[in-house]
Design a protein around this motif. Structure first.
Motif, PDB file in Angstrom:
ATOM      1  N   ARG A 185     -54.025   9.783  30.576  1.00  0.00           N
ATOM      2  CA  ARG A 185     -54.375   9.116  29.329  1.00  0.00           C
ATOM      3  C   ARG A 185     -54.445   7.600  29.528  1.00  0.00           C
ATOM      4  O   ARG A 185     -55.364   6.948  29.051  1.00  0.00           O
ATOM      5  N   MET A 186     -53.474   7.054  30.258  1.00  0.00           N
ATOM      6  CA  MET A 186     -53.474   5.613  30.510  1.00  0.00           C
ATOM      7  C   MET A 186     -54.716   5.203  31.304  1.00  0.00           C
ATOM      8  O   MET A 186     -55.370   4.208  30.990  1.00  0.00           O
ATOM      9  N   LEU A 187     -55.071   5.977  32.314  1.00  0.00           N
ATOM     10  CA  LEU A 187     -56.253   5.688  33.113  1.00  0.00           C
ATOM     11  C   LEU A 187     -57.521   5.844  32.277  1.00  0.00           C
ATOM     12  O   LEU A 187     -58.427   5.011  32.361  1.00  0.00           O
ATOM     13  N   ASP A 188     -57.573   6.885  31.441  1.00  0.00           N
ATOM     14  CA  ASP A 188     -58.733   7.080  30.551  1.00  0.00           C
ATOM     15  C   ASP A 188     -58.890   5.910  29.591  1.00  0.00           C
ATOM     16  O   ASP A 188     -60.005   5.422  29.370  1.00  0.00           O
ATOM     17  N   ASP A 189     -57.786   5.454  29.009  1.00  0.00           N
ATOM     18  CA  ASP A 189     -57.838   4.314  28.090  1.00  0.00           C
ATOM     19  C   ASP A 189     -58.362   3.066  28.804  1.00  0.00           C
ATOM     20  O   ASP A 189     -59.181   2.326  28.259  1.00  0.00           O
ATOM     21  N   PHE A 190     -57.881   2.866  30.018  1.00  0.00           N
ATOM     22  CA  PHE A 190     -58.321   1.716  30.807  1.00  0.00           C
ATOM     23  C   PHE A 190     -59.810   1.800  31.105  1.00  0.00           C
ATOM     24  O   PHE A 190     -60.549   0.833  30.943  1.00  0.00           O
ATOM     25  N   ARG A 191     -60.272   2.975  31.499  1.00  0.00           N
ATOM     26  CA  ARG A 191     -61.697   3.167  31.813  1.00  0.00           C
ATOM     27  C   ARG A 191     -62.575   2.955  30.581  1.00  0.00           C
ATOM     28  O   ARG A 191     -63.634   2.353  30.665  1.00  0.00           O
ATOM     29  N   LYS A 192     -62.148   3.491  29.444  1.00  0.00           N
ATOM     30  CA  LYS A 192     -62.918   3.316  28.213  1.00  0.00           C
ATOM     31  C   LYS A 192     -63.061   1.840  27.881  1.00  0.00           C
ATOM     32  O   LYS A 192     -64.136   1.387  27.480  1.00  0.00           O
ATOM     33  N   LEU A 193     -61.987   1.101  28.045  1.00  0.00           N
ATOM     34  CA  LEU A 193     -62.037  -0.335  27.778  1.00  0.00           C
ATOM     35  C   LEU A 193     -62.956  -1.043  28.772  1.00  0.00           C
ATOM     36  O   LEU A 193     -63.705  -1.950  28.389  1.00  0.00           O
ATOM     37  N   GLN A 194     -62.893  -0.648  30.038  1.00  0.00           N
ATOM     38  CA  GLN A 194     -63.781  -1.236  31.050  1.00  0.00           C
ATOM     39  C   GLN A 194     -65.239  -0.978  30.695  1.00  0.00           C
ATOM     40  O   GLN A 194     -66.071  -1.878  30.791  1.00  0.00           O
ATOM     41  N   ILE A 195     -65.549   0.244  30.298  1.00  0.00           N
ATOM     42  CA  ILE A 195     -66.923   0.604  29.947  1.00  0.00           C
ATOM     43  C   ILE A 195     -67.372  -0.174  28.718  1.00  0.00           C
ATOM     44  O   ILE A 195     -68.500  -0.680  28.667  1.00  0.00           O
ATOM     45  N   GLU A 196     -66.491  -0.282  27.754  1.00  0.00           N
ATOM     46  CA  GLU A 196     -66.817  -1.038  26.550  1.00  0.00           C
ATOM     47  C   GLU A 196     -67.083  -2.507  26.891  1.00  0.00           C
ATOM     48  O   GLU A 196     -68.043  -3.107  26.407  1.00  0.00           O
ATOM     49  N   ALA A 197     -66.241  -3.072  27.758  1.00  0.00           N
ATOM     50  CA  ALA A 197     -66.427  -4.470  28.168  1.00  0.00           C
ATOM     51  C   ALA A 197     -67.743  -4.633  28.919  1.00  0.00           C
ATOM     52  O   ALA A 197     -68.503  -5.579  28.683  1.00  0.00           O
ATOM     53  N   TYR A 198     -68.043  -3.704  29.816  1.00  0.00           N
ATOM     54  CA  TYR A 198     -69.288  -3.764  30.586  1.00  0.00           C
ATOM     55  C   TYR A 198     -70.497  -3.663  29.654  1.00  0.00           C
ATOM     56  O   TYR A 198     -71.461  -4.415  29.797  1.00  0.00           O
ATOM     57  N   SER A 199     -70.432  -2.734  28.704  1.00  0.00           N
ATOM     58  CA  SER A 199     -71.545  -2.557  27.759  1.00  0.00           C
ATOM     59  C   SER A 199     -71.772  -3.817  26.942  1.00  0.00           C
ATOM     60  O   SER A 199     -72.915  -4.242  26.752  1.00  0.00           O
ATOM     61  N   GLN A 200     -70.687  -4.405  26.465  1.00  0.00           N
ATOM     62  CA  GLN A 200     -70.818  -5.645  25.707  1.00  0.00           C
ATOM     63  C   GLN A 200     -71.400  -6.758  26.568  1.00  0.00           C
ATOM     64  O   GLN A 200     -72.248  -7.525  26.106  1.00  0.00           O
ATOM     65  N   GLN A 201     -70.957  -6.838  27.798  1.00  0.00           N
ATOM     66  CA  GLN A 201     -71.459  -7.866  28.718  1.00  0.00           C
ATOM     67  C   GLN A 201     -72.962  -7.698  28.921  1.00  0.00           C
ATOM     68  O   GLN A 201     -73.710  -8.680  28.914  1.00  0.00           O
ATOM     69  N   MET A 202     -73.404  -6.459  29.070  1.00  0.00           N
ATOM     70  CA  MET A 202     -74.827  -6.198  29.286  1.00  0.00           C
ATOM     71  C   MET A 202     -75.647  -6.480  28.023  1.00  0.00           C
ATOM     72  O   MET A 202     -76.741  -7.022  28.106  1.00  0.00           O
ATOM     73  N   GLN A 203     -75.124  -6.112  26.864  1.00  0.00           N
ATOM     74  CA  GLN A 203     -75.868  -6.274  25.616  1.00  0.00           C
ATOM     75  C   GLN A 203     -75.821  -7.706  25.092  1.00  0.00           C
ATOM     76  O   GLN A 203     -76.838  -8.247  24.670  1.00  0.00           O
ATOM     77  N   ASP A 204     -74.639  -8.299  25.084  1.00  0.00           N
ATOM     78  CA  ASP A 204     -74.449  -9.593  24.422  1.00  0.00           C
ATOM     79  C   ASP A 204     -74.305 -10.768  25.390  1.00  0.00           C
ATOM     80  O   ASP A 204     -74.244 -11.912  24.953  1.00  0.00           O
ATOM     81  N   LYS A 212     -71.675 -11.421  26.950  1.00  0.00           N
ATOM     82  CA  LYS A 212     -70.257 -11.770  27.025  1.00  0.00           C
ATOM     83  C   LYS A 212     -69.429 -10.644  26.433  1.00  0.00           C
ATOM     84  O   LYS A 212     -69.938  -9.777  25.719  1.00  0.00           O
ATOM     85  N   VAL A 213     -68.141 -10.676  26.747  1.00  0.00           N
ATOM     86  CA  VAL A 213     -67.201  -9.680  26.239  1.00  0.00           C
ATOM     87  C   VAL A 213     -66.478 -10.294  25.045  1.00  0.00           C
ATOM     88  O   VAL A 213     -66.061 -11.456  25.094  1.00  0.00           O
ATOM     89  N   SER A 214     -66.316  -9.512  23.993  1.00  0.00           N
ATOM     90  CA  SER A 214     -65.666 -10.014  22.782  1.00  0.00           C
ATOM     91  C   SER A 214     -64.215 -10.387  23.059  1.00  0.00           C
ATOM     92  O   SER A 214     -63.583  -9.866  23.992  1.00  0.00           O
TER      93      SER A 214
END
Length: 116
Positions: free
Chosen positions: A38-57, A59-61
């Motif tokens: 669960r801890m690793l999954d949470d970390f990965r989800k956050l990484q993916i979210e950060a990467y997606s934001q970086q690609m779209q915007d 920058k990371v929020s």
């Protein structure tokens, strides 16, 4: 020797390289432990979210940055998850180097039409 024989030879070598061996060993600390997964999954989800934001915007929020900053110390207190992430990062370097070598050998720019 044909290309497929070389690929099998490479696969065997890759499976025996220290980075892969360490990653395999580190994964044992994750498998079978729901809290670590669960801890690793949470970390990965956050990484993916950060990467997606970086690609779209571009920058990371601040919110995602803060979440990552807060999760880091929590992960560092869990040796199994921390060890796995570090082993994965070391393997990732090797893998990216191998892909670069293979792409360079092909001699084709596969980034046509993609934003660099």
């Amino acid at each position: 020797m044909n290309i497929y024989d070389k690929a099998h030879e490479f696969a065997k070598e890759l499976g025996n390289c220290p980075e892969v061996i360490n990653l395999r060993e580190a994964s044992k600390g994750i498998e079978g432990n729901d809290n670590n997964k669960r801890m690793l999954d949470d970390f990965r989800k956050l990484q993916i979210e950060a990467y997606s934001q970086q690609m779209q915007d571009g920058k990371v929020s601040d919110e995602i940055t803060e979440k990552l900053k807060n999760l880091g110390p929590i992960i560092s207190t869990n040796p199994a998850v921390s060890n796995y992430i570090q082993a994965e990062q070391r393997f990732s370097i090797v893998w990216n180097d191998v892909l670069k070598i293979l792409n360079d050998a092909i001699g084709i720019d596969f980034t046509f039409g993609m934003n660099k």
